[in-house]
Design a protein around this motif. Structure first.
Motif, PDB file in Angstrom:
ATOM      1  N   CYS A 151      40.893 -70.483  45.359  1.00  0.00           N
ATOM      2  CA  CYS A 151      42.108 -69.927  44.760  1.00  0.00           C
ATOM      3  C   CYS A 151      43.317 -70.464  45.521  1.00  0.00           C
ATOM      4  O   CYS A 151      43.406 -70.320  46.736  1.00  0.00           O
ATOM      5  CB  CYS A 151      42.075 -68.400  44.825  1.00  0.00           C
ATOM      6  SG  CYS A 151      43.589 -67.631  44.190  1.00  0.00           S
ATOM      7  N   CYS A 208      42.480 -64.070  40.667  1.00  0.00           N
ATOM      8  CA  CYS A 208      42.586 -65.393  41.283  1.00  0.00           C
ATOM      9  C   CYS A 208      42.644 -66.438  40.181  1.00  0.00           C
ATOM     10  O   CYS A 208      42.219 -66.209  39.064  1.00  0.00           O
ATOM     11  CB  CYS A 208      41.377 -65.661  42.180  1.00  0.00           C
ATOM     12  SG  CYS A 208      41.336 -64.629  43.665  1.00  0.00           S
ATOM     13  N   CYS A 259      45.040 -67.337  49.522  1.00  0.00           N
ATOM     14  CA  CYS A 259      43.945 -66.432  49.183  1.00  0.00           C
ATOM     15  C   CYS A 259      42.600 -67.036  49.569  1.00  0.00           C
ATOM     16  O   CYS A 259      41.809 -66.418  50.259  1.00  0.00           O
ATOM     17  CB  CYS A 259      43.972 -66.122  47.681  1.00  0.00           C
ATOM     18  SG  CYS A 259      42.528 -65.230  47.090  1.00  0.00           S
TER      19      CYS A 259
END
Length: 79
Positions: free
Chosen positions: A68, A78, A58
């Motif tokens: 994240c 997240c 991410c």
């Protein structure tokens, strides 16, 4: 050539995109103790379409100024 940087491309074979993403996550986590491994930039592509890349992590910036660690396009917040 002081200041030059080089990127290592390590081709590995996976049968499908989910398998390639799992393998990329495992490799990145296994080498995570190395300071020069930039897990945020880890991507996967098809062999014959290497210009089309799929992000593995991410990488959104969290309040703690960390990134994240969850998979790209994960469900939920997240963290």
């Amino acid at each position: 050539m002081a200041g030059d940087r080089f990127v290592v491309h390590l081709p590995v074979v996976a049968a499908d995109l989910p398998g390639a993403l799992r393998f990329a996550r495992a490799i990145t986590r296994a080498l995570g103790f190395l300071a020069d491994v930039d897990r945020a930039e880890t991507t996967v592509s098809e062999e014959d379409a290497q210009c089309v890349r799929h992000r593995v992590f991410c990488d959104s910036l969290l309040d703690s100024r960390r990134r994240c660690p969850r998979a790209a396009a994960h469900d939920g917040p997240c963290g």
